[in-house]
Design an enzyme around this catalytic site. Sequence first.
Site, PDB file in Angstrom:
ATOM      1  N   ARG A  91       0.834  -1.203   0.000  1.00 23.96           N
ATOM      2  CA  ARG A  91       0.000   0.000   0.000  1.00 23.96           C
ATOM      3  C   ARG A  91       0.869   1.252   0.000  1.00 23.96           C
ATOM      4  O   ARG A  91       2.068   1.221   0.133  1.00 23.96           O
ATOM      5  CB  ARG A  91      -0.922   0.021   1.234  1.00 23.96           C
ATOM      6  CG  ARG A  91      -2.171  -0.868   1.108  1.00 23.96           C
ATOM      7  CD  ARG A  91      -3.358  -0.230   1.815  1.00 23.96           C
ATOM      8  NE  ARG A  91      -3.724   1.044   1.226  1.00 23.96           N
ATOM      9  CZ  ARG A  91      -4.516   1.938   1.819  1.00 23.96           C
ATOM     10  NH1 ARG A  91      -5.005   1.695   3.025  1.00 23.96           N
ATOM     11  NH2 ARG A  91      -4.818   3.078   1.215  1.00 23.96           N
TER      12      ARG A  91
ATOM     13  N   ARG B 216       3.272  -4.577   3.692  1.00 24.00           N
ATOM     14  CA  ARG B 216       2.645  -4.969   4.949  1.00 24.00           C
ATOM     15  C   ARG B 216       2.762  -6.480   5.093  1.00 24.00           C
ATOM     16  O   ARG B 216       2.083  -7.242   4.403  1.00 24.00           O
ATOM     17  CB  ARG B 216       1.202  -4.481   4.977  1.00 24.00           C
ATOM     18  CG  ARG B 216       1.143  -2.953   4.854  1.00 24.00           C
ATOM     19  CD  ARG B 216      -0.249  -2.382   4.978  1.00 24.00           C
ATOM     20  NE  ARG B 216      -0.175  -0.911   5.049  1.00 24.00           N
ATOM     21  CZ  ARG B 216      -1.228  -0.117   5.237  1.00 24.00           C
ATOM     22  NH1 ARG B 216      -2.436  -0.651   5.379  1.00 24.00           N
ATOM     23  NH2 ARG B 216      -1.074   1.190   5.284  1.00 24.00           N
TER      24      ARG B 216
ATOM     25  N   ASP C 134      -3.136  -0.655   8.828  1.00 26.56           N
ATOM     26  CA  ASP C 134      -2.171   0.434   8.844  1.00 26.56           C
ATOM     27  C   ASP C 134      -1.067   0.211   9.876  1.00 26.56           C
ATOM     28  O   ASP C 134       0.061   0.656   9.694  1.00 26.56           O
ATOM     29  CB  ASP C 134      -2.870   1.764   9.139  1.00 26.56           C
ATOM     30  CG  ASP C 134      -3.740   2.240   7.989  1.00 26.56           C
ATOM     31  OD1 ASP C 134      -3.540   1.759   6.856  1.00 26.56           O
ATOM     32  OD2 ASP C 134      -4.614   3.092   8.218  1.00 26.56           O
TER      33      ASP C 134
ATOM     34  N   GLU D  95      -4.031  13.996   4.977  1.00 27.67           N
ATOM     35  CA  GLU D  95      -2.982  13.672   4.013  1.00 27.67           C
ATOM     36  C   GLU D  95      -2.937  14.719   2.898  1.00 27.67           C
ATOM     37  O   GLU D  95      -3.975  15.222   2.465  1.00 27.67           O
ATOM     38  CB  GLU D  95      -3.223  12.277   3.449  1.00 27.67           C
ATOM     39  CG  GLU D  95      -3.095  11.198   4.517  1.00 27.67           C
ATOM     40  CD  GLU D  95      -3.647   9.860   4.089  1.00 27.67           C
ATOM     41  OE1 GLU D  95      -3.062   8.846   4.496  1.00 27.67           O
ATOM     42  OE2 GLU D  95      -4.664   9.820   3.368  1.00 27.67           O
TER      43      GLU D  95
ATOM     44  N   ARG E 217      -6.497  16.307   1.961  1.00 20.83           N
ATOM     45  CA  ARG E 217      -7.651  15.448   2.232  1.00 20.83           C
ATOM     46  C   ARG E 217      -8.559  16.117   3.257  1.00 20.83           C
ATOM     47  O   ARG E 217      -8.104  16.597   4.296  1.00 20.83           O
ATOM     48  CB  ARG E 217      -7.154  14.102   2.743  1.00 20.83           C
ATOM     49  CG  ARG E 217      -8.205  13.149   3.273  1.00 20.83           C
ATOM     50  CD  ARG E 217      -7.533  11.826   3.618  1.00 20.83           C
ATOM     51  NE  ARG E 217      -8.436  10.904   4.293  1.00 20.83           N
ATOM     52  CZ  ARG E 217      -8.175   9.602   4.490  1.00 20.83           C
ATOM     53  NH1 ARG E 217      -7.034   9.105   4.056  1.00 20.83           N
ATOM     54  NH2 ARG E 217      -9.028   8.819   5.108  1.00 20.83           N
TER      55      ARG E 217
ATOM     56  N   ARG F  21     -14.409   4.975  -2.812  1.00 22.76           N
ATOM     57  CA  ARG F  21     -13.052   4.940  -3.362  1.00 22.76           C
ATOM     58  C   ARG F  21     -13.042   4.149  -4.663  1.00 22.76           C
ATOM     59  O   ARG F  21     -12.551   3.024  -4.745  1.00 22.76           O
ATOM     60  CB  ARG F  21     -12.084   4.354  -2.344  1.00 22.76           C
ATOM     61  CG  ARG F  21     -11.898   5.250  -1.116  1.00 22.76           C
ATOM     62  CD  ARG F  21     -10.898   4.659  -0.140  1.00 22.76           C
ATOM     63  NE  ARG F  21     -10.551   5.613   0.900  1.00 22.76           N
ATOM     64  CZ  ARG F  21      -9.582   5.429   1.796  1.00 22.76           C
ATOM     65  NH1 ARG F  21      -8.879   4.293   1.777  1.00 22.76           N
ATOM     66  NH2 ARG F  21      -9.318   6.351   2.707  1.00 22.76           N
TER      67      ARG F  21
ATOM     68  N   TYR G  22      -5.223   5.493  -3.087  1.00 20.88           N
ATOM     69  CA  TYR G  22      -4.131   6.463  -3.070  1.00 20.88           C
ATOM     70  C   TYR G  22      -3.402   6.505  -4.417  1.00 20.88           C
ATOM     71  O   TYR G  22      -3.246   5.484  -5.089  1.00 20.88           O
ATOM     72  CB  TYR G  22      -3.129   6.103  -1.985  1.00 20.88           C
ATOM     73  CG  TYR G  22      -3.615   6.341  -0.575  1.00 20.88           C
ATOM     74  CD1 TYR G  22      -4.967   6.326  -0.247  1.00 20.88           C
ATOM     75  CD2 TYR G  22      -2.710   6.558   0.450  1.00 20.88           C
ATOM     76  CE1 TYR G  22      -5.399   6.536   1.047  1.00 20.88           C
ATOM     77  CE2 TYR G  22      -3.130   6.762   1.761  1.00 20.88           C
ATOM     78  CZ  TYR G  22      -4.469   6.746   2.050  1.00 20.88           C
ATOM     79  OH  TYR G  22      -4.894   6.955   3.333  1.00 20.88           O
TER      80      TYR G  22
ATOM     81  N   GLU H  87      -3.194   2.693  -6.213  1.00 21.04           N
ATOM     82  CA  GLU H  87      -3.714   1.452  -5.665  1.00 21.04           C
ATOM     83  C   GLU H  87      -4.938   1.034  -6.473  1.00 21.04           C
ATOM     84  O   GLU H  87      -5.869   1.821  -6.649  1.00 21.04           O
ATOM     85  CB  GLU H  87      -4.074   1.647  -4.188  1.00 21.04           C
ATOM     86  CG  GLU H  87      -2.870   2.026  -3.336  1.00 21.04           C
ATOM     87  CD  GLU H  87      -3.238   2.365  -1.910  1.00 21.04           C
ATOM     88  OE1 GLU H  87      -2.416   2.104  -1.014  1.00 21.04           O
ATOM     89  OE2 GLU H  87      -4.350   2.895  -1.682  1.00 21.04           O
TER      90      GLU H  87
END
Length: 380
Positions: free
Chosen positions: A49, A68, A74, A236, A252, A312, A340, A359
Amino acid sequence: MMCLSTLLLLLVVFVGQSTVSSNPQQVSPLPVLEQILWERNMDGVSLYRIPVITYTPGGNLLAAVEARKSSGGDAGPKFLTVRRSTDKGYNWSPQNFIVNDGSTYYDGLNLGVVLVDDIMSSIYIFYSVCAHYEKCNTSSALYVKSVDDGITWEKPVNVSAQIGTKMFAPGPGYGIQKKYHPHKGRLIVCGHGTLAGDGMFCLLSDDHGKTWRNGGDVKSIPYNKPKVSGDFQPDECQPMELPDGSVVVNMRNQAHYHCHCRIIATSYDGADTFDIENVVFDPALNDSGVAAGALYHRGVMYFSNPNHRTSRINLTLQWSYNNGTTWAGQLQIWPKSSTYSCMTTIPGGLEDHVYIIYEKGISSLESISLVRVSLYGGLL
């Protein structure tokens, strides 16, 4: 009294800057190449990510992501990994795991900002650790640096002794080195804080990264208090420099204050301050609460994000000929799941193309994809 030579110099600078930003060549963006750079379970990593991309001092491309290790959350342990392209994005090196935060670190590293110092021919990648205070109580901001065009990387440097330990999550996106006055040559990295102490914050260096200090900010309201939907909560962000030397930060709108659209802040002193009268909203740029890409190139401002008010999906590239006052057109990059994104171009190289890393998925995030967009008619 201002002498004649000084007046003429200022006039030349003003006219030169105006020429850069006025009457830019009209663009007709068209995707000409797309490829997957990372995907789920590649090399045993659970999920990739937070993609960022930049040109390099040597005229190449460098992409970086969070790897990850065991989950998609996260928090959790991660690698920082990069890939390079030396042929304008056609082929990419195997991934290079340049930072490993361990196997038991619960709240591991989070990207991040990639930053090029063109004067010193160096590259920085900024990231944070313990950004969520999950089983840890001290957040830190760090960077790794390359002086050989991204081939090898020095050991991580913790800058918290200089800037403090208030949580600072860089980007995600790229940092800038100012090309115009005031503070020409300054390095700028912008990011956000914790959800309670959220807002947009910038770090500044005037000595090519030897030292860093806190710069301007746009704090959330109420600051350091729990947030509810509708609060003012910049998050962000992506800075850009315009030819008049101003720094524009596209942010954002986490809690959807005023609209489901982007927050824009402008600084006229090299990101030392962001006055509240220079903070506005752009209703033409939908924001479902997600990081976005932004780029100023050859007099045109570009913006990429999931073009939807609440979901999204629908990654879209938009462009403006008047620094974002109005948006002239848009190009759909991917209609389905997309989050993103980050953009770059190659100065002095393939300047008629923009590279967008994002992404991508069908119904959820599955891969990190790179699309090369021709700006003037689709010729390779």
